[in-house]
Motif scaffolding. Structure first.
Motif, PDB file in Angstrom:
ATOM      1  N   ASP A   7       0.833  -1.206   0.000  1.00  0.00           N
ATOM      2  CA  ASP A   7       0.000   0.000   0.000  1.00  0.00           C
ATOM      3  C   ASP A   7       0.868   1.257   0.000  1.00  0.00           C
ATOM      4  O   ASP A   7       0.608   2.210  -0.749  1.00  0.00           O
ATOM      5  CB  ASP A   7      -0.915   0.001   1.228  1.00  0.00           C
ATOM      6  N   ILE A   8       1.891   1.264   0.836  1.00  0.00           N
ATOM      7  CA  ILE A   8       2.783   2.423   0.911  1.00  0.00           C
ATOM      8  C   ILE A   8       3.488   2.637  -0.419  1.00  0.00           C
ATOM      9  O   ILE A   8       3.612   3.772  -0.907  1.00  0.00           O
ATOM     10  CB  ILE A   8       3.801   2.250   2.043  1.00  0.00           C
ATOM     11  N   ALA A   9       3.941   1.551  -1.044  1.00  0.00           N
ATOM     12  CA  ALA A   9       4.654   1.657  -2.324  1.00  0.00           C
ATOM     13  C   ALA A   9       3.744   2.230  -3.417  1.00  0.00           C
ATOM     14  O   ALA A   9       4.148   3.100  -4.198  1.00  0.00           O
ATOM     15  CB  ALA A   9       5.199   0.298  -2.737  1.00  0.00           C
ATOM     16  N   GLN A  10       2.499   1.750  -3.487  1.00  0.00           N
ATOM     17  CA  GLN A  10       1.575   2.243  -4.497  1.00  0.00           C
ATOM     18  C   GLN A  10       1.159   3.690  -4.223  1.00  0.00           C
ATOM     19  O   GLN A  10       1.000   4.487  -5.163  1.00  0.00           O
ATOM     20  CB  GLN A  10       0.337   1.348  -4.582  1.00  0.00           C
ATOM     21  N   LEU A  11       0.991   4.041  -2.961  1.00  0.00           N
ATOM     22  CA  LEU A  11       0.651   5.414  -2.620  1.00  0.00           C
ATOM     23  C   LEU A  11       1.784   6.359  -3.010  1.00  0.00           C
ATOM     24  O   LEU A  11       1.556   7.434  -3.573  1.00  0.00           O
ATOM     25  CB  LEU A  11       0.344   5.528  -1.128  1.00  0.00           C
ATOM     26  N   ARG A  12       3.030   5.948  -2.743  1.00  0.00           N
ATOM     27  CA  ARG A  12       4.182   6.754  -3.129  1.00  0.00           C
ATOM     28  C   ARG A  12       4.232   6.929  -4.649  1.00  0.00           C
ATOM     29  O   ARG A  12       4.521   8.020  -5.158  1.00  0.00           O
ATOM     30  CB  ARG A  12       5.462   6.100  -2.627  1.00  0.00           C
ATOM     31  N   ARG A  13       3.918   5.852  -5.379  1.00  0.00           N
ATOM     32  CA  ARG A  13       3.952   5.921  -6.844  1.00  0.00           C
ATOM     33  C   ARG A  13       2.889   6.887  -7.361  1.00  0.00           C
ATOM     34  O   ARG A  13       3.147   7.694  -8.267  1.00  0.00           O
ATOM     35  CB  ARG A  13       3.715   4.528  -7.440  1.00  0.00           C
ATOM     36  N   VAL A  15       1.562   9.479  -5.783  1.00  0.00           N
ATOM     37  CA  VAL A  15       1.944  10.852  -5.445  1.00  0.00           C
ATOM     38  C   VAL A  15       3.019  11.360  -6.403  1.00  0.00           C
ATOM     39  O   VAL A  15       2.955  12.492  -6.900  1.00  0.00           O
ATOM     40  CB  VAL A  15       2.433  10.920  -3.981  1.00  0.00           C
ATOM     41  N   ARG A  16       4.012  10.526  -6.687  1.00  0.00           N
ATOM     42  CA  ARG A  16       5.087  10.933  -7.600  1.00  0.00           C
ATOM     43  C   ARG A  16       4.578  11.130  -9.023  1.00  0.00           C
ATOM     44  O   ARG A  16       5.153  11.913  -9.787  1.00  0.00           O
ATOM     45  CB  ARG A  16       6.205   9.895  -7.572  1.00  0.00           C
ATOM     46  N   ALA A  17       3.473  10.438  -9.378  1.00  0.00           N
ATOM     47  CA  ALA A  17       2.902  10.593 -10.721  1.00  0.00           C
ATOM     48  C   ALA A  17       1.989  11.816 -10.820  1.00  0.00           C
ATOM     49  O   ALA A  17       1.463  12.109 -11.888  1.00  0.00           O
ATOM     50  CB  ALA A  17       2.134   9.342 -11.110  1.00  0.00           C
ATOM     51  N   GLY A  18       1.791  12.501  -9.696  1.00  0.00           N
ATOM     52  CA  GLY A  18       1.003  13.720  -9.725  1.00  0.00           C
ATOM     53  C   GLY A  18      -0.379  13.635  -9.127  1.00  0.00           C
ATOM     54  O   GLY A  18      -1.088  14.648  -9.073  1.00  0.00           O
ATOM     55  N   SER A  19      -0.812  12.456  -8.668  1.00  0.00           N
ATOM     56  CA  SER A  19      -2.127  12.342  -8.034  1.00  0.00           C
ATOM     57  C   SER A  19      -2.126  13.081  -6.701  1.00  0.00           C
ATOM     58  O   SER A  19      -1.113  13.129  -5.997  1.00  0.00           O
ATOM     59  CB  SER A  19      -2.487  10.873  -7.804  1.00  0.00           C
ATOM     60  N   ARG A  20      -3.287  13.652  -6.348  1.00  0.00           N
ATOM     61  CA  ARG A  20      -3.384  14.412  -5.108  1.00  0.00           C
ATOM     62  C   ARG A  20      -4.623  14.000  -4.330  1.00  0.00           C
ATOM     63  O   ARG A  20      -5.674  13.759  -4.910  1.00  0.00           O
ATOM     64  CB  ARG A  20      -3.450  15.915  -5.393  1.00  0.00           C
ATOM     65  N   ALA A  21      -4.476  13.934  -3.008  1.00  0.00           N
ATOM     66  CA  ALA A  21      -5.619  13.781  -2.113  1.00  0.00           C
ATOM     67  C   ALA A  21      -6.035  15.184  -1.698  1.00  0.00           C
ATOM     68  O   ALA A  21      -5.268  15.894  -1.046  1.00  0.00           O
ATOM     69  CB  ALA A  21      -5.246  12.939  -0.898  1.00  0.00           C
ATOM     70  N   LEU A  22      -7.222  15.607  -2.078  1.00  0.00           N
ATOM     71  CA  LEU A  22      -7.648  16.987  -1.895  1.00  0.00           C
ATOM     72  C   LEU A  22      -8.360  17.170  -0.552  1.00  0.00           C
ATOM     73  O   LEU A  22      -8.483  16.238   0.242  1.00  0.00           O
ATOM     74  CB  LEU A  22      -8.556  17.392  -3.056  1.00  0.00           C
ATOM     75  N   ASN A  23      -8.834  18.382  -0.306  1.00  0.00           N
ATOM     76  CA  ASN A  23      -9.507  18.699   0.944  1.00  0.00           C
ATOM     77  C   ASN A  23     -10.911  19.230   0.677  1.00  0.00           C
ATOM     78  O   ASN A  23     -11.097  20.096  -0.182  1.00  0.00           O
ATOM     79  CB  ASN A  23      -8.720  19.755   1.723  1.00  0.00           C
ATOM     80  N   GLU A  24     -11.867  18.705   1.402  1.00  0.00           N
ATOM     81  CA  GLU A  24     -13.239  19.188   1.291  1.00  0.00           C
ATOM     82  C   GLU A  24     -13.380  20.545   1.970  1.00  0.00           C
ATOM     83  O   GLU A  24     -12.850  20.746   3.074  1.00  0.00           O
ATOM     84  CB  GLU A  24     -14.181  18.175   1.949  1.00  0.00           C
TER      85      GLU A  24
END
Length: 240
Positions: A7-13, A15-24
Motif C-alpha cells: 500500500d505504501i509503495a503504491q501510494l508513493r507511486r 503521489v510521484r505521478a502527480g495524483s493528489r488527495a484533496l480537501n473538502e
C-alpha cells in the motif's frame, strides 16, 4: 484491513505521478449533500458533522468500486444487504454480507464488488470527515487517477436537514427508496428499547476520531456489547 508495504509503495507511486488527495471545503461543497451518480450505482450522505461522514453506497450487480485509497481517514464498511467482497493489494477477498462490519485503516487500498444477484447496500463511515481524501489506482470505468465526482442530482423529498441538537450536523431521515431509516438515539434508549428492525448503532464520539477506533454496535441479538448510556448514536434500521 491494515496498510502494508504494498500500500505504501503504491501510494508513493501515485503521489510521484502527480495524483493528489484533496480537501473538502465544509461550507462550500454543497453538491455533496445531494445524490452522487456512479458508474456502479449511486451514493448519498446519510449523516455529516465536522468529524463524522456517513455515506450510503448502492452497488448494482455485477459492478464494483475502484481500487482506491484514503491516505488520511479511517473507513468502516457496514453491510445493510446483499453479498459482496472487498479486496486490497496482495490480499484475499473479504466476503461481506448483511450485518458485517469491515474496518479499513487509512492508507489501505481497497475496492468492493457486488457478488450477488441483488444490489449491495453499504454504509461507509468515514473519520475524520474529508470526502476528497481519495486517490484511485485501478478502475473498471476509466477513472484511475481522477478526483471525486463533481456531479450530483437532487431528491426533493429526501434532503439533508440540520440537526439542532448537534453543532454543524446534517442528516437524512430515510434512504431515498424509504427502505432504511436514520435516527439519533442515546445509548440509554438503545439499551432499554431494543428493536428487531435495528441494524447498526454508530457512536458519534470525538474519541473515536482521535483514537481511530469507532465501536460500532449491531442489532444482532448475539451482540451483547452495551451502548454507553450518555453517548449519542446514529442508528440505522429497516423502515417498515
Amino acid at each position: 484491513m491494515d496498510a502494508g508495504r504494498a500500500d505504501i509503495a503504491q501510494l508513493r507511486r501515485l503521489v510521484r505521478a502527480g495524483s493528489r488527495a484533496l480537501n473538502e471545503q465544509f461550507d462550500d461543497d454543497a453538491h455533496l449533500d445531494r445524490i452522487i451518480p456512479k458508474p456502479w450505482g449511486h451514493e448519498y450522505r446519510a449523516y455529516v458533522d465536522d468529524f463524522f461522514d456517513l455515506w450510503s453506497l448502492h452497488i448494482d450487480t455485477p459492478h464494483s468500486t475502484s481500487i482506491h485509497v484514503h491516505p488520511r481517514k479511517l473507513t468502516y464498511l457496514l453491510c445493510l444487504g446483499g453479498q459482496g467482497a472487498t479486496t486490497g493489494l496482495d490480499r484475499e477477498d473479504i466476503r461481506i454480507a448483511a450485518g458485517s462490519v469491515l474496518r479499513i485503516a487509512r492508507g489501505t487500498f481497497h475496492g468492493t464488488r457486488n457478488m450477488g444477484d441483488d444490489p449491495l447496500e453499504l454504509i461507509e463511515v468515514e473519520v475524520p470527515r474529508n470526502k476528497f481524501d481519495l486517490m484511485r489506482l485501478q478502475d473498471d470505468y476509466n477513472r484511475a487517477g481522477t478526483a471525486y465526482e463533481s456531479q450530483s442530482v437532487e431528491h426533493p423529498r429526501n434532503t439533508m436537514r440540520a440537526v439542532p441538537s448537534l453543532p454543524n450536523a446534517r442528516m437524512r431521515k430515510t434512504s431515498p427508496d424509504r427502505r432504511f431509516r436514520f435516527e439519533l438515539r442515546t445509548g440509554m434508549d438503545i439499551f432499554y428499547r431494543r428493536r428487531p428492525e435495528d441494524i447498526f448503532h454508530i457512536p458519534l464520539c470525538v474519541s473515536g476520531v482521535v483514537n481511530s477506533d469507532v465501536e460500532i454496535l449491531t442489532g444482532n441479538p448475539a451482540d451483547t456489547r452495551r451502548p454507553l448510556m450518555d453517548r449519542t448514536y446514529l442508528s440505522i434500521s429497516r423502515n417498515h
